[in-house]
Design a protein around this motif. Structure first.
Motif, PDB file in Angstrom:
ATOM      1  N   SER A  38     -22.121 -19.822  -3.808  1.00 38.53           N
ATOM      2  CA  SER A  38     -22.220 -20.064  -5.513  1.00 38.53           C
ATOM      3  C   SER A  38     -21.770 -21.787  -5.976  1.00 38.53           C
ATOM      4  N   LEU A  39     -20.621 -22.311  -5.443  1.00 42.36           N
ATOM      5  CA  LEU A  39     -20.594 -23.411  -6.348  1.00 42.36           C
ATOM      6  C   LEU A  39     -21.353 -24.476  -6.366  1.00 42.36           C
ATOM      7  N   GLU A  41     -24.573 -23.741  -5.817  1.00 41.58           N
ATOM      8  CA  GLU A  41     -25.742 -23.333  -6.521  1.00 41.58           C
ATOM      9  C   GLU A  41     -25.695 -23.740  -8.268  1.00 41.58           C
ATOM     10  N   ARG A  42     -24.314 -24.264  -8.882  1.00 39.93           N
ATOM     11  CA  ARG A  42     -23.278 -23.737  -9.810  1.00 39.93           C
ATOM     12  C   ARG A  42     -23.935 -25.744 -10.209  1.00 39.93           C
ATOM     13  N   GLU A  43     -23.343 -26.802  -9.123  1.00 39.09           N
ATOM     14  CA  GLU A  43     -23.465 -27.576  -9.536  1.00 39.09           C
ATOM     15  C   GLU A  43     -25.006 -28.132  -9.556  1.00 39.09           C
ATOM     16  N   THR A  44     -25.682 -27.798  -8.449  1.00 32.33           N
ATOM     17  CA  THR A  44     -27.327 -28.001  -8.720  1.00 32.33           C
ATOM     18  C   THR A  44     -27.806 -27.317  -9.828  1.00 32.33           C
ATOM     19  N   GLY A  45     -27.127 -26.476 -10.340  1.00 33.92           N
ATOM     20  CA  GLY A  45     -27.588 -25.822 -12.287  1.00 33.92           C
ATOM     21  C   GLY A  45     -27.396 -26.652 -13.192  1.00 33.92           C
ATOM     22  N   ILE A  46     -25.947 -27.001 -13.275  1.00 35.39           N
ATOM     23  CA  ILE A  46     -25.595 -28.075 -14.313  1.00 35.39           C
ATOM     24  C   ILE A  46     -26.704 -29.185 -14.004  1.00 35.39           C
ATOM     25  N   ALA A  47     -26.682 -29.942 -12.607  1.00 33.70           N
ATOM     26  CA  ALA A  47     -26.965 -31.160 -12.468  1.00 33.70           C
ATOM     27  C   ALA A  47     -28.977 -30.362 -12.751  1.00 33.70           C
TER      28      ALA A  47
END
Length: 166
Positions: A38-39, A41-47
């Motif tokens: 989840s973290l 995915e979130r990091e990838t989404g933010i990037a």
């Protein structure tokens, strides 16, 4: 703190430690991976969002540059059209001036021709009137001179004398 030390039970401590380690092991096995995924995915989404924002910024700069280029092209095209319109206006004015000059010269020539024609007609008329008046005067003079027989003979003699002299 003393009561805490008095109530300490080593068996309870070991059981709680084993339970804590089991809970940590269960968390690592079942919860750690989904939390990390989840973290990630979130990091990838933010990037991705940052990359998309950067792309949008670059695209916006490109659009701005394109719009400025188009605006500059439109301005230069407008200037060219204005210049062409001015040249056409100047050409039309010069053509109109030239045509007006030609028409004016033509009218002046026609007026001069008409004046010359009227002048010739007037001179011819004056010559006719002078000839008529001269004939009238000559007729009156001759009638007066021929009315008297002595004057007639003298006139004939003078004419004969003039002929002989020539």
């Amino acid at each position: 703190m003393e009561t805490l030390l008095n109530d300490f039970s080593p068996g309870l401590f070991i059981i709680q430690t084993v339970l804590l380690l089991a809970l940590i092991a269960l968390m690592v096995k079942f919860a750690w991976k989904p939390i990390m995924d989840s973290l990630n995915e979130r990091e990838t989404g933010i990037a991705d969002a940052l990359a998309a924002a950067e792309n949008a910024k670059k695209e916006m700069q490109n659009v701005t540059a394109d719009s400025e280029r188009l605006l500059q092209e439109a301005r230069s095209e407008r200037e060219a059209m204005i210049k062409e319109a001015r040249e056409i206006k100047e050409k039309m004015l010069n053509d109109a001036k030239d045509q007006a000059k030609v028409e004016g010269d033509k009218m002046i020539k026609q007026a001069q021709d008409a004046i010359e024609s009227e002048k010739k007609a007037a001179v011819a008329e004056i010559k006719n009137q002078v000839a008529t008046l001269s004939l009238d005067i000559a007729e009156k003079v001759i009638k007066e001179q021929l009315a008297n027989k002595d004057k007639q003979l003298k006139l004939v003699e003078d004419m004969l004398g003039d002929i002989k002299l020539n």
